[in-house]
Write an enzyme that holds these catalytic residues in place. Structure first.
Site, PDB file in Angstrom:
ATOM      1  N   PRO A  77     123.687  52.476  37.016  1.00 31.51           N
ATOM      2  CA  PRO A  77     123.219  51.092  36.902  1.00 31.51           C
ATOM      3  C   PRO A  77     122.007  50.989  35.984  1.00 31.51           C
ATOM      4  O   PRO A  77     121.656  49.904  35.526  1.00 31.51           O
ATOM      5  CB  PRO A  77     122.872  50.699  38.340  1.00 31.51           C
ATOM      6  CG  PRO A  77     122.799  51.967  39.112  1.00 31.51           C
ATOM      7  CD  PRO A  77     123.590  53.005  38.383  1.00 31.51           C
ATOM      8  N   GLU A 114     121.445  58.466  45.709  1.00 31.54           N
ATOM      9  CA  GLU A 114     120.428  57.767  44.905  1.00 31.54           C
ATOM     10  C   GLU A 114     120.556  58.079  43.421  1.00 31.54           C
ATOM     11  O   GLU A 114     119.852  57.516  42.598  1.00 31.54           O
ATOM     12  CB  GLU A 114     119.017  58.139  45.385  1.00 31.54           C
ATOM     13  CG  GLU A 114     118.600  57.448  46.657  1.00 31.54           C
ATOM     14  CD  GLU A 114     118.786  55.945  46.600  1.00 31.54           C
ATOM     15  OE1 GLU A 114     118.174  55.285  45.750  1.00 31.54           O
ATOM     16  OE2 GLU A 114     119.559  55.421  47.436  1.00 31.54           O
ATOM     17  N   ARG A 144     141.664  51.327  25.777  1.00 31.90           N
ATOM     18  CA  ARG A 144     142.290  50.159  25.133  1.00 31.90           C
ATOM     19  C   ARG A 144     142.086  50.173  23.618  1.00 31.90           C
ATOM     20  O   ARG A 144     142.824  49.535  22.893  1.00 31.90           O
ATOM     21  CB  ARG A 144     141.735  48.854  25.724  1.00 31.90           C
ATOM     22  CG  ARG A 144     142.128  48.656  27.180  1.00 31.90           C
ATOM     23  CD  ARG A 144     141.547  47.386  27.749  1.00 31.90           C
ATOM     24  NE  ARG A 144     142.073  46.192  27.090  1.00 31.90           N
ATOM     25  CZ  ARG A 144     143.252  45.656  27.326  1.00 31.90           C
ATOM     26  NH1 ARG A 144     144.042  46.191  28.227  1.00 31.90           N
ATOM     27  NH2 ARG A 144     143.642  44.575  26.681  1.00 31.90           N
ATOM     28  N   ASP A 184     141.134  40.057  23.126  1.00 38.47           N
ATOM     29  CA  ASP A 184     140.563  40.183  24.468  1.00 38.47           C
ATOM     30  C   ASP A 184     139.292  39.362  24.603  1.00 38.47           C
ATOM     31  O   ASP A 184     138.558  39.169  23.636  1.00 38.47           O
ATOM     32  CB  ASP A 184     140.161  41.647  24.740  1.00 38.47           C
ATOM     33  CG  ASP A 184     141.329  42.471  25.237  1.00 38.47           C
ATOM     34  OD1 ASP A 184     142.377  41.893  25.557  1.00 38.47           O
ATOM     35  OD2 ASP A 184     141.171  43.702  25.303  1.00 38.47           O
TER      36      ASP A 184
HETATM   37  N1  ADE Z   1     126.839  53.491  39.641  1.00 39.80           N
HETATM   38  C1  ADE Z   1     126.389  52.618  40.568  1.00 39.80           C
HETATM   39  N2  ADE Z   1     126.313  51.379  40.068  1.00 39.80           N
HETATM   40  C2  ADE Z   1     126.707  51.462  38.767  1.00 39.80           C
HETATM   41  C3  ADE Z   1     126.827  50.530  37.703  1.00 39.80           C
HETATM   42  N3  ADE Z   1     126.519  49.245  37.863  1.00 39.80           N
HETATM   43  N4  ADE Z   1     127.259  50.979  36.505  1.00 39.80           N
HETATM   44  C4  ADE Z   1     127.564  52.277  36.335  1.00 39.80           C
HETATM   45  N5  ADE Z   1     127.459  53.200  37.294  1.00 39.80           N
HETATM   46  C5  ADE Z   1     127.041  52.806  38.501  1.00 39.80           C
END
Ligand code: ADE
Length: 246
Positions: free
Chosen positions: A88, A115, A153, A168
């Site tokens: 993330p 984590e 893709r 797309d």
């Molecule tokens: N792992 C946990 N959340 C994620 C996300 N939003 N993008 C990529 N990997 C992740």
């Protein structure tokens, strides 16, 4: 393209990768998938791969030595051209990123859980971190699936007509126009007239216009990025307003 996936749940991928577009691509030899269990590189007798975070806090962190040993061994045994950590905290997965990765010979996805992964392993063996969106999911596996699908893709021969990747959503910086198929009238709602009159120039214009209107309604932030795109005046067909967002 060879896709390698390293993680704690490598068995979860095959069902998805053997279906539909990716399944056919694999059958044609355009893409191969290889799964690796991270625990195989644990030095611990219980095959542990994680430990408590320094500095305190909740959750566990995947240990640097396990990740580094696994990635280096896989790089030695396979020709891996790029190591990707879904996270993330990574850069957003935008079309240009998927397209760039599709030019690699082989990708290794390192799937974290808990984590995350010790930063020292990321600095040492990961080439880039990619996020699939501004939310957190339980681990990197699902994100690796999403990135793999988006990347594949762009590999020539995987999507039937090159045209359908070109059109797309997001490819032109806009959301895609709505689609319709038979029946011509469903529960009293007809297909927009413009789509059945066979005038391809009008259809193209209508689709572009719907695309811009939809993007303005749902993702005005995308419009800001496109210089000079404005809805064309067009009184053909119908535009159904988005249900919830006014
Ligand atoms: N792992 C946990 N959340 C994620 C996300 N939003 N993008 C990529 N990997 C992740």
């Amino acid at each position: 393209m060879h896709i390698h996936i390293l993680g704690l749940f490598p068995d979860t991928f095959d069902t998805y990768f053997s279906q539909s577009l990716l399944g056919k691509a694999r059958a044609k030899g355009l893409v191969t998938f290889h799964y690796h269990q991270l625990r195989d590189w644990s030095h611990n007798k219980h095959h542990a791969v994680d430990d408590k975070p320094y500095g305190g806090g909740s959750g566990m962190v995947i240990m640097a030595d396990v990740v580094c040993a696994a990635v280096l061994a896989l790089k030695k045994d396979h020709q891996i051209s790029r190591v990707v950590l879904p996270s993330p905290a990574g850069s957003p997965l935008i079309p240009a990123v998927a397209q760039r990765l599709s030019c690699e010979d082989s990708l290794l996805f390192v799937c974290g859980r808990y984590e995350g992964v010790d930063q020292r392993a990321i600095d040492k063996v990961v080439d880039e971190e990619i996020s699939i969106g501004d939310y957190v999911i339980s681990g990197g596996e699902l994100a690796a699936c999403v990135i793999t699908d988006a990347v594949c893709r762009y590999i020539p021969g995987i999507v039937g007509k090159a045209d359908s990747v070109e059109n797309d959503s997001y490819q032109q910086g806009l959301l895609e126009h709505p689609h319709y198929t038979r029946p011509e009238i469903f529960e009293g709602v007809p297909v927009p007239q413009v789509l059945i009159n066979g005038n391809h120039a009008e259809i193209k214009k209508w689709r572009k216009n719907e695309s811009i209107k939809r993007t303005l309604e749902r993702r005005p932030d995308l419009i800001d990025r496109i210089k000079g795109a404005k809805p064309m005046s067009n009184n053909q067909g119908t535009t159904k307003k988005a249900n919830n967002n006014g």
